[in-house]
Scaffold this motif. Structure first.
Motif, PDB file in Angstrom:
ATOM      1  N   UNK A 219      36.894  33.025  44.088  1.00 44.51           N
ATOM      2  CA  UNK A 219      37.159  33.844  42.889  1.00 44.51           C
ATOM      3  C   UNK A 219      36.789  33.048  41.623  1.00 44.51           C
ATOM      4  N   UNK A 220      36.370  33.757  40.623  1.00 37.49           N
ATOM      5  CA  UNK A 220      35.961  33.038  39.393  1.00 37.49           C
ATOM      6  C   UNK A 220      37.131  32.343  38.722  1.00 37.49           C
ATOM      7  N   UNK A 313      33.429  35.512  43.054  1.00 35.26           N
ATOM      8  CA  UNK A 313      33.947  36.865  43.090  1.00 35.26           C
ATOM      9  C   UNK A 313      34.534  37.186  41.715  1.00 35.26           C
ATOM     10  N   UNK A 314      34.218  38.346  41.201  1.00 30.77           N
ATOM     11  CA  UNK A 314      34.671  38.732  39.864  1.00 30.77           C
ATOM     12  C   UNK A 314      36.177  38.936  39.856  1.00 30.77           C
ATOM     13  N   UNK A 315      36.864  38.412  38.804  1.00 30.50           N
ATOM     14  CA  UNK A 315      38.289  38.605  38.577  1.00 30.50           C
ATOM     15  C   UNK A 315      38.453  39.411  37.304  1.00 30.50           C
ATOM     16  N   UNK A 411      44.030  39.807  35.940  1.00 34.52           N
ATOM     17  CA  UNK A 411      43.850  38.517  36.594  1.00 34.52           C
ATOM     18  C   UNK A 411      44.298  37.363  35.705  1.00 34.52           C
ATOM     19  N   UNK A 412      44.763  37.639  34.553  1.00 35.21           N
ATOM     20  CA  UNK A 412      45.170  36.566  33.648  1.00 35.21           C
ATOM     21  C   UNK A 412      46.635  36.686  33.266  1.00 35.21           C
ATOM     22  N   UNK A 413      47.289  37.733  33.682  1.00 34.05           N
ATOM     23  CA  UNK A 413      48.697  37.918  33.364  1.00 34.05           C
ATOM     24  C   UNK A 413      49.468  38.101  34.660  1.00 34.05           C
ATOM     25  N   UNK A 414      50.692  37.706  34.655  1.00 37.37           N
ATOM     26  CA  UNK A 414      51.528  37.792  35.845  1.00 37.37           C
ATOM     27  C   UNK A 414      52.147  39.184  35.909  1.00 37.37           C
ATOM     28  N   UNK A 415      51.286  40.161  36.169  1.00 36.17           N
ATOM     29  CA  UNK A 415      51.721  41.548  36.240  1.00 36.17           C
ATOM     30  C   UNK A 415      50.761  42.319  37.117  1.00 36.17           C
ATOM     31  N   UNK A 416      51.256  43.415  37.590  1.00 40.83           N
ATOM     32  CA  UNK A 416      50.381  44.252  38.416  1.00 40.83           C
ATOM     33  C   UNK A 416      49.653  45.297  37.581  1.00 40.83           C
TER      34      UNK A 416
END
Length: 1444
Positions: A219-220, A313-315, A411-416
Motif C-alpha cells: 500500500x502507498x 496499491x492506492x490508499x 486512509x489517513x484518519x482513524x475512522x471508517x
C-alpha cells in the motif's frame, strides 16, 4: 507535451433566454485549488479558451489531466451565473529519450558457458507514455573482433551468448554498445557501454537458489522499515570464494530505486532481505511501481542479478479540495428548482472509489430545507421561493455549507468514514422591481431663491425611497415649471435654476417632481418663492458731464451737480456718489483735489492750475460713480470732463540756456553791438501772452545801468540789449542783467510783469602777460594699474584764460621725466603706466608768443598707490552745498582747502598721521553736493564701520562741521537708509571702476581719484561671503572644499565665535541690512541682571531725522528687544530670566508685520517667547523695514543713548549701561559674525569666563568668617613671596604682558664680527598658525587683500635687505639680553631698511593679531589722547600671552 505558449484548445458557449443586457454573457475561469494562477485564459466575450503555459505530461509535473471550470455571468441586475466543468487531457509527445538504469554495464562469464545462456540484463526507462515510452534494445560490438558472440532480446533486454568461447583467452574483455530506442515518431534513443569479461571455467557466477517473486504489492501508506518485503539467496560456484555479497542496482530514475527507497540487508544465513528504506515516502499518485535489481557477487568479481517489481496499491490518502466559488445571486420570486451554482471539488487519489467525490448538505439543516444539491455534480438549486424584502431576515444573504466527500473509508484518519471537506457558498437573493418609490408624506418641500441666482444654482433637494435596492430612481419635473425656470437632477433629485428668474414677473412657483423606478412612480409638490434683489444699477440723467471753468478757482460752492436714480430700490432709495481719476487719492483723501457729496454736488478743494509747464493740467477727465443701497449695492459710472480756461497767472520770462549765452569781447567798441532777447509765457498765447514789453530793471545796480541798455522792438516782439561801455574780462567775466518783461495789456484779469536775469559773457583777449605758477596734483593709482592718464595741466599765473592757443609748453632746461609726458600745445600732463609711489616735482617752461615771454611753472604730482583693500574698506561722507571744485580749491594761498582740513581732522579722529589718510574720491552728486570717499590706516587699513562710526560718534560732540568748514549731510553714504530706495530688501555694493578715474581739476589743486559708484541691490538682503575666503591665516582645502582654520576660529570662513565684555566696553561690527524678513541669532551668557547687549542706530543727529534703531538690553534679568522702523518703538520681552550664568540661545525675527523673540528655541511657550506687532506711528502710519547704516554695537554703546535721544523723537529708549557677559555664535541671515575682530571697541576679549553662580551651602558665622580671613591672609603672603622671587630670577626669560617697553639691547656687532643672519627664530609665542605652504608667492588659501603671515613678512623683508646694495652694513645682528643693558635702540625700522621711504609700509602689522597691537599702534603714525575714545580695544591680557 504541448509546445506552444498559447494554444487554442477549445471554446465554450453559454446561452441566456433574456433580452438586452440581461442576455449578454461574460465568461471567466474558476481558479484551480492546486495553482495560484490558472493554466488557461478565457476571452470574456467569446468564451475562447487558450493556454497560458507549456504543459509537461511527464515527470516531475505529471500534468496529464487538467480540470477546468468556466463561469458565465449575464449583465442583468442582479447578475445570474452558470458554470461548466470539463477535463483537458494533455496528449503525450515524444520529448523524453530512454534512460538506462546504469551508466555502464560490466559482467564476467565462464569460458564454457552454454549457448543461449543469459549473461546479463540491460534496462532502460522512458518518461513518455504509450508508443513513445515503449523501448526496444539492441547491442553491437564496439570492435569488429567482438562481433557475433552476443545477442539481446529487444523486448526484455536480456543479453545471451550466441557463439562459444572456448577459443577466447581468459580475462579477455568483450566491448559492446547497448542501445535503447523508443517507438515514438521520430524515435529517441540512448547508448551505454557493456563490458563482458571471459573467466576460467572454474570461475562461475553465483547461482540464485532462492529467487524473489515476480511482483510484490505494497500500500502507498506503507512505512515499515523493518519487515522484509522479499527474500533472496545465492550460492557461490567457486570453492575458493564462498562469500556472497548483495547490492541493489540503483538506476537513473526513481522507478529503478534512484533515491534508495528500498534497501538490501544480508540475513546472516547466506541470503538477503529487501526492505523499505524510508528515504522517500511512497506515493501512488507520483509513482505506481518500482523495478528492483539485486546483484549477488563474489570475491572473484563474478556476479549474478535478479530483477523483480514492487507495485504500489492506492490508499485513500487525499482529501477532496474545492474550487473557489464566488458569491452567487438568485432572483427573488424565482420558482423552486431554480439553478443557483455548481460547487466542484477534486480528489487527487489515483483510483476509484478513492477519487470519486459526492456532494451533500448537513442533514435536517436550513440549507437542506431551502436548497437542494446534486450529489454527483454539486449543482445547487432552490427548494423555496425567496423574497429579498423579507422583514423576518436581517439581510438578503444566505450562507450555504456544502460537504464534499470521497468514496472510500479514509486512509489517513482513524475512522471508517470517507475523507470530507466543507465549503461555504454565499447566496444573495437578487432584487426585482416589485415595489413603488414613495415620498415622505409628512414632509413639505419649500425653498426660497433670489432672483439673481446663477444658472445651475441649487434650490432644494427632493428625496424618494424605494425598498427595492436595485431600483434606480429617476426624477423629473412634470408640472408647474413656468418658463422652464427650473430643472431637476435626474439622479439626485436636486432642483436647480435653469433659466434667469425675475421677481417682477413671477414671484412664486409650485412644481411637481415625479420619481420613477422605471416601472412604478410617485409625485410630490415643491413650493419655491423668488425674492427680490438689487439687480439694476442706478441710471444717470446724462450719459456724460462736461464743464468749463477758469483756472485758479477754489470755493466751497459746487461747480456742478450730477443726478442718478435707482429703478430697483431695495427699500428706501439711497444713492452714494464717488469720484475717481486724476486728483482723487483713495489712500490719501486729504490730498484730494475734488469732492462730491450725497446730493451729487461736485466741489473743487484746491486751486487748479491750467498751465502744464508749471505743473498744471488743462483737461481733467474723471469718472462719477453712483452706488445704490447706501454705497453697498450696484454702481454705474459716467465720464466727467472739466476743462480749465486760462487766466493770466504767469509772468513772462526771458529765453536763455547755458549753451546760448552771448559773448561780448573785451576791448571791443560798444558801437554796433546788439544782443537780441526773446521772451515766453506759460499762459495761453492767444489770450494772455504777447505782445511783450521789456525794460532794464529800475532797481538794477548802478554798474549794470551804466553799462547796458534794454530796448523793446515792438514789431518783432523782442528786445535788444546794447552795451554802453568797453569791457575788460579781467575786471569781470560775466554780467547778469535784470530785465523786466510784461505781457499783453489785454490779458485777463490783467497784465503781469516778471524780472529775468540775462547772462552775458565777456570774451577774453590775450592782453596780460603771464607769471610763474605753482600747482599740485594728487594721483591715487588704484592697485598700480592706472593706464597712461592725463592727470592735469601746467599752471601759470595769467589773468587771461582764453589764451591757450598763444602758449607753448616744454620741460625746463630740456629735462624729461620718464614717468610723465607733456603735450606742448595744451600743457596737458600725462602720467605713464607703472609710475611708482612718490612725490614728483615737475618743472616746465611756458612761452607766450604774443608777448614773447617765457616763465617757469612748477607742478608737484603726488602719486599714491591705493590697494583694493583701501577702497573696499573706505568710509564716506556726503557734504551739502559744495561742488567738488570748491572742495579741493584753496580760498587763498594761506588758507587750506576743505579737502586739506578734512584730512587733518580725520587723522586726529583716527589717531593716525595725516599721511595715512587717503582722501581718494571726490565726486559731485545729484543733490548739488559732493560725495567724499576716504581710507585710513595705522596697521592695517581701518574698517569703514570704525571710521564712519567714529565720525558719526563725534559729529555733534566736537562740532565737526564747524571744524571741517562745511555741512555733513550723511556719514557712511548708503541710501538703503531710505525705504523709498528699494521699497523692500536693500543692500549697497560699492562698484570700483578699475580702468577709470574721476578728475577734480582746478588751477592750483587737482585730484585724480578712483571712480566708484554705490549700486543698490533691491530684493536682496546682503551679499554672501565667498567660502574660499579664510580669515585669521586659515587656508582653503581644495580636497575638503572648506577652510582649514586655526584653533579658536571655528566659523565657516575661520570667524571667531566668542566675545566677552566686562561691563565697561563695546565692540563695533557691520550693520544689520534692510530686509523683508530678518533673523538674528546668538548665544548669551551672563550673571548680570541689566546692561545694553547690543545697539544698531544713530550715533549722532541722523540725515533727514531717520528714527530707525534696534537694541537688546537686560532689565531685572529679562531680555528686552527694541525695534523702531522710523514711526514708533515697540518692545518685546520674554518673561524668562537669563541672568543665571548659563548659556541661553536667543532668536530674534522681524518682518513688516511682527517682531518675535524666542529664548532657548522654545515654540509656543508662554514665558520663553514674546511677539509684538511691527512699530507704527500714533496715526497708524508705519514704515516696513529697519533702515540703519551705522555699526552694530555689542556690549554697550560708544555714545550714551540719552545723548542720542536728545535729538531724536524716541519715547522709549533701552538702558545704555555696559553689558557684562559673553556672546557667542552670532549670525544674521546667512552672515556669521567674526566676533574676534571688531572694527572698533574697548574692554573686550575673545574668551568667555562666565560660570554658573554658586549658591551658598554653608551658613556663615562669626567664627567661620574669622577662619576664612586668616587663611586668605596666609595665602596672600605666599603669593607675594612667589611673585618677588620670580621677578628676580625669571625676568630675563619671561616678560609680563603688562610690562613697559624698555631697552633690551646690550650689544651690537657690525659686519665681519663672525655673526650671520639668524633665520631660526621661533615665532610660536607670536603666532599659533604658521608655515602655510605657498603658491605663486602667496600662502595657499590667502586671497588678494589678505595680509601675509608673520613668518612671510619677516622673511620677505630680510631677503629684501640682503639684496639691497645701498644698505650698509649688509648684516645687522643684534643680541637681546637682560633688561637695562643700556642700549637706547628702540626701533624696528631696520626690518624695512631694504626699501625707500615711499615703500615703507607697516599697515599689515595689525593683521598679525592682538599680540602685535602695540607694535601696530607705534607705527600707525599717531598718538592716542588720554581724553579721547580708544582707537581700538585691546583684549584683556591672559596668562601666556605676550605682545611686542
Amino acid at each position: 507535451m504541448l509546445n506552444l505558449l498559447r494554444h487554442r484548445s477549445s471554446s465554450v458557449e453559454a446561452t441566456d433566454a433574456d433580452k438586452g443586457e440581461n442576455a449578454q454573457v461574460v465568461y471567466s475561469l474558476v481558479t484551480s485549488p492546486f495553482s495560484l494562477e490558472s493554466f488557461f485564459s478565457i476571452d470574456p466575450a467569446s468564451g475562447q479558451l487558450t493556454t497560458l503555459k507549456m504543459f509537461n505530461r511527464d515527470e516531475p509535473d505529471h500534468e496529464k489531466e487538467l480540470r477546468v471550470i468556466v463561469k458565465a455571468n449575464d449583465k442583468g441586475t442582479p447578475s445570474l451565473e452558470g458554470t461548466c466543468a470539463f477535463v483537458v487531457n494533455v496528449r503525450d509527445v515524444n520529448d523524453n529519450p530512454p534512460m538506462f538504469d546504469k551508466a555502464n554495464y560490466q559482467e564476467s562469464i565462464p569460458r564454457d558457458t552454454e549457448l543461449e545462456a543469459a549473461v546479463l540484463r540491460i534496462s532502460a526507462t522512458d518518461a513518455d507514455s504509450d508508443e513513445n515510452g515503449t523501448i526496444e534494445y539492441f547491442v553491437s560490438p564496439a570492435r569488429p573482433v567482438d562481433g557475433g558472440f552476443f545477442g539481446v532480446d529487444p523486448r526484455t533486454g536480456v543479453i545471451t551468448l550466441t557463439r562459444r568461447l572456448d577459443q577466447v583467452e581468459i580475462d579477455y574483455e568483450f566491448r559492446l554498445t547497448a542501445v535503447a530506442r523508443d517507438r515514438g515518431s521520430p524515435s529517441l534513443s540512448a547508448e551505454v557501454p557493456v563490458v563482458i569479461t571471459v573467466k576460467d571455467s572454474d570461475t562461475r557466477p553465483p547461482t540464485f537458489v532462492v529467487r524473489p517473486n515476480q511482483t510484490y504489492y505494497l500500500p502507498e501508506s506503507y512505512r515499515d522499515t523493518e519487515a522484509p518485503i522479499a527474500r533472496i539467496k545465492a550460492v557461490s560456484n567457486s570453492a575458493a570464494s564462498p562469500a556472497i555479497y548483495y547490492d541493489i542496482v540503483h538506476g537513473s530514475q526513481e522507478q529503478t530505486n534512484r533515491d534508495r527507497t528500498f534497501v538490501v540487508e544480508e540475513d546472516g544465513d547466506g541470503g538477503a532481505i529487501i526492505k523499505y528504506g524510508g528515504s522517500r515516502q511512497l506515493d501512488y499518485e507520483q509513482l505506481k511501481s518500482y523495478n528492483i535489481t539485486v546483484r549477488a557477487s563474489t570475491d572473484q568479481q563474478t556476479g549474478a542479478e535478479v530483477t523483480f517489481r514492487i507495485a504500489l496499491l492506492d490508499s485513500n490518502d487525499e482529501v477532496p479540495i474545492f474550487y473557489s466559488t464566488d458569491p452567487v445571486t438568485v432572483s427573488e420570486n424565482s420558482e423552486p428548482g431554480t439553478y443557483v451554482a455548481v460547487t466542484t471539488a477534486i480528489d487527487r487519489d489515483g483510483t476509484p472509489p478513492n477519487n470519486q467525490v459526492s456532494y451533500r448538505f448537513e442533514e435536517n439543516s436550513e440549507d437542506s430545507r431551502l436548497f437542494s444539491i446534486d450529489p454527483g455534480t454539486g449543482q445547487i438549486s432552490t427548494r423555496a421561493r425567496f423574497d429579498r424584502e423579507d422583514a423576518s431576515r436581517p439581510s438578503p444573504f444566505y450562507t450555504v455549507t456544502v460537504i464534499a466527500e470521497d468514496g472510500a473509508p479514509s486512509g489517513i484518519r482513524n475512522t471508517s468514514r470517507p475523507n470530507q471537506v466543507k465549503q461555504r457558498v454565499t447566496v444573495e437573493i437578487g432584487d426585482e422591481n416589485d415595489n413603488a418609490p414613495t415620498f415622505d408624506p409628512n414632509r413639505i418641500y419649500e425653498a426660497t431663491i433670489k432672483e439673481n441666482a446663477n444658472i445651475g444654482a441649487n434650490v432644494i433637494e427632493v428625496v424618494a425611497r424605494d425598498p427595492d435596492s436595485d431600483s434606480k430612481i429617476q426624477y423629473q419635473i412634470t408640472d408647474g415649471n413656468h418658463g422652464a425656470a427650473f430643472d431637476v437632477d435626474t439622479d439626485t433629485g436636486m432642483v436647480k435654476v435653469k433659466n434667469k428668474l425675475d421677481f417682477e414677473n413671477v414671484k412664486e412657483y409650485t412644481i411637481s417632481v415625479t420619481a420613477s423606478d422605471g416601472k412604478y412612480e410617485a409625485t410630490h409638490p415643491v413650493n419655491i418663492d423668488v425674492t427680490n434683489v438689487n439687480d439694476v444699477a442706478p441710471v444717470f440723467n446724462q450719459s456724460e458731464y462736461r464743464l468749463k471753468m477758469s483756472e485758479g478757482r477754489a470755493s466751497s460752492e459746487p461747480i456742478t451737480k450730477v443726478t442718478a436714480t435707482d429703478k430697483d430700490p431695495d427699500g428706501e432709495a439711497s444713492i452714494v456718489y464717488k469720484l475717481s481719476g486724476p486728483g482723487i487719492f483713495p489712500d490719501r483723501p486729504k490730498d484730494d483735489v475734488f469732492s462730491i457729496n450725497d446730493d451729487g454736488e461736485v466741489v473743487v478743494l484746491k486751486i487748479l492750475d491750467r498751465d502744464e509747464d508749471t505743473g498744471g493740467r488743462e483737461i481733467w477727465k474723471l469718472s462719477v460713480v453712483a452706488w445704490d443701497n447706501g454705497g453697498n449695492g450696484l454702481g454705474s459710472s459716467v465720464p466727467f470732463t472739466l476743462t480749465l480756461t486760462d487766466i493770466n497767472d504767469n509772468a513772462p520770462y526771458l529765453i536763455q540756456s547755458n549753451s546760448s549765452r552771448p559773448v561780448i569781447m573785451e576791448n571791443k567798441s560798444p558801437e554796433d553791438v546788439v544782443i537780441p532777447v526773446e521772451a515766453d509765457d506759460f499762459d495761453d498765447h492767444q489770450r494772455n501772452g504777447p505782445p511783450y514789453t521789456f525794460q532794464l530793471d529800475p532797481n538794477a545796480p548802478d554798474d549794470i545801468r551804466h553799462k547796458f541798455s534794454v530796448i523793446t522792438v515792438v514789431q518783432d516782439n523782442r528786445a535788444e540789449i546794447r552795451p554802453l561801455v568797453t569791457f575788460d574780462r579781467e575786471d569781470q567775466k560775466s554780467y547778469a542783467i535784470p530785465v523786466v518783461v510784461s505781457d499783453s495789456q489785454s490779458a485777463s484779469p490783467g497784465p503781469l510783469t516778471g524780472t529775468s536775469l540775462f547772462t552775458i559773457i565777456i570774451g577774453d583777449e590775450n592782453d596780460n602777460d603771464m607769471k610763474e605758477g605753482t600747482s599740485r596734483i594728487e594721483v591715487f593709482n588704484f592697485e598700480g594699474k592706472m593706464p597712461d592718464t592725463v592727470v592735469g595741466r601746467v599752471f601759470v599765473e595769467d589773468p587771461d584764460d582764453w589764451d591757450l592757443p598763444d602758449k607753448t609748453f616744454s620741460w625746463l632746461d630740456g629735462q624729461d621725466y620718464r614717468h610723465f609726458e607733456l603735450d606742448t600745445e595744451t600743457g596737458s600732463i600725462t602720467m605713464r603706466y607703472g609710475t611708482p609711489n612718490g612725490s614728483y616735482p615737475l618743472k616746465f617752461q611756458v612761452y607766450d608768443k604774443k608777448f614773447r615771454s617765457t616763465v617757469d611753472a612748477y607742478v608737484t604730482v603726488a602719486v599714491r598707490l591705493l590697494p583694493r583693500e583701501a577702497v573696499i574698506k573706505s568710509g564716506s561722507l556726503r557734504i551739502k552745498g559744495v561742488t567738488a571744485e570748491e572742495f579741493v580749491s584753496r580760498p587763498d594761498r594761506e588758507t587750506p582747502s576743505m579737502h586739506e582740513r578734512l584730512i587733518v581732522q580725520l587723522a586726529r579722529l583716527f589717531t593716525t598721521a595725516p599721511e595715512n589718510v587717503d582722501l581718494f574720491g571726490v565726486q559731485n552728486n545729484d543733490a548739488g553736493g559732493v560725495d567724499v570717499r576716504y581710507s585710513a590706516h595705522g596697521s592695517p587699513y581701518y574698517d569703514s564701520e570704525r571710521m564712519d562710526g567714529i565720525v558719526a560718534q563725534n559729529k555733534n560732540r566736537w562740532a565737526l562741521e564747524d571744524l571741517f568748514g562745511f555741512e555733513i549731510e550723511q556719514v557712511g553714504i548708503n541710501d538703503c537708509l531710505y525705504e523709498a530706495t528699494c521699497q523692500g530688501s536693500c543692500h549697497a555694493e560699492l562698484k570700483i571702476f578699475d580702468d577709470e578715474v574721476y578728475r577734480v581739476q582746478t588751477n592750483t589743486s587737482s585730484i585724480i581719484g578712483v571712480k566708484t559708484e554705490l549700486q543698490y541691490r533691491c530684493g536682496e538682503c546682503e551679499a554672501k561671503m565667498e567660502r574660499q575666503i579664510c580669515l585669521h591665516d586659515g587656508g582653503w582645502n581644495e580636497a575638503r572644499q572648506k577652510c582649514d582654520c586655526p584653533e579658536g576660529y571655528p566659523g565657516p570662513n575661520c570667524q571667531g565665535d566668542t566675545i566677552h565684555f566686562e561691563g565697561t566696553g563695546y565692540a563695533w561690527f557691520p550693520t544689520l541690512t534692510a530686509c523683508n524678513a530678518s533673523r538674528l541669532s546668538f548665544d548669551l551668557t551672563t550673571a548680570a541682571d541689566e546692561g545694553l547687549v547690543m545697539y544698531n542706530g544713530p550715533l549722532s543727529e541722523p540725515p533727514d531725522f531717520v528714527q530707525d534703531f534696534f537694541a537688546v538690553d537686560l532689565l531685572e534679568g529679562r531680555l528686552r528687544v527694541f525695534m523702531n522702523y522710523g514711526t514708533g518703538t515697540v518692545v518685546a520681552s520674554p518673561e524668562v530670566k537669563v541672568d543665571d550664568g548659563v548659556i541661553h540661545h536667543v532668536d530674534i525675527t522681524w518682518d513688516t508685520e511682527t517682531v518675535l523673540v524666542l529664548v532657548d528655541s522654545c515654540v509656543g511657550g508662554t514665558t520663553c517667547q514674546a511677539s509684538v506687532a511691527a512699530p507704527a506711528a500714533p496715526d497708524g502710519e508705519k514704515n516696513a523695514f529697519l533702515n540703519v547704516v551705522t555699526p552694530l554695537q555689542l556690549g554697550g554703546s560708544a555714545v550714551p543713548l540719552d545723548r542720542v535721544q536728545a535729538f531724536m523723537s524716541w519715547e522709549t529708549v533701552p538702558g545704555w549701561g555696559g553689558f557684562s557677559g559673553c556672546l557667542q555664535n552670532m549670525t544674521f541671515l546667512d552672515r556669521v559674525f567674526d566676533l574676534s575682530a571688531p572694527a572698533e571697541g574697548k574692554d573686550f576679549s575673545r574668551y568667555c569666563s562666565e560660570v554658573v553662580k554658586a549658591k551658598p551651602v554653608i551658613e556663615p558665622t562669626s567664627g567661620f568668617l574669622a577662619v576664612i580671613l586668616g587663611c586668605a591672609g596666609i595665602l596672600l603672603m605666599l603669593i607675594i613671596a612667589v611673585i618677588m622671587y620670580r621677578r628676580r630670577h625669571v625676568r630675563a626669560l619671561y616678560k609680563e604682558p603688562t610690562d613697559e617697553m624698555r631697552d633690551t639691547i646690550i650689544n651690537y656687532d657690525d659686519e665681519g664680527g663672525g655673526e650671520k643672519d639668524q633665520t631660526a627664530y621661533d615665532l610660536s609665542v607670536l603666532q599659533v598658525a604658521n608655515g602655510v605652504p605657498k603658491e605663486n608667492g602667496r600662502p595657499v588659501g590667502q586671497t588678494p587683500g589678505q595680509p601675509p603671515s608673520v613668518r612671510s613678512f619677516i622673511d620677505d623683508n630680510k631677503n629684501q635687505m640682503d639684496k639691497d646694495e645701498q644698505a650698509w652694513p649688509s648684516d645687522d645682528v643684534r643680541n637681546y639680553a637682560y633688561e637695562g643693558g643700556g642700549s637706547s635702540a628702540g626701533s624696528l625700522s631696520s626690518l624695512n631698511s631694504g626699501t625707500d621711504d615711499n615703500d615703507l609700509n607697516f599697515d599689515i602689522l595689525n593683521e598679525f593679531g592682538p599680540r602685535f597691537r602695540k607694535l601696530a599702534d607705534m607705527y600707525g603714525g599717531g598718538d592716542e589722547d588720554e581724553d579721547e575714545p580708544a582707537a581700538g580695544g585691546r583684549p584683556s591680557s591672559l596668562a601666556g600671552e605676550s605682545w611686542c
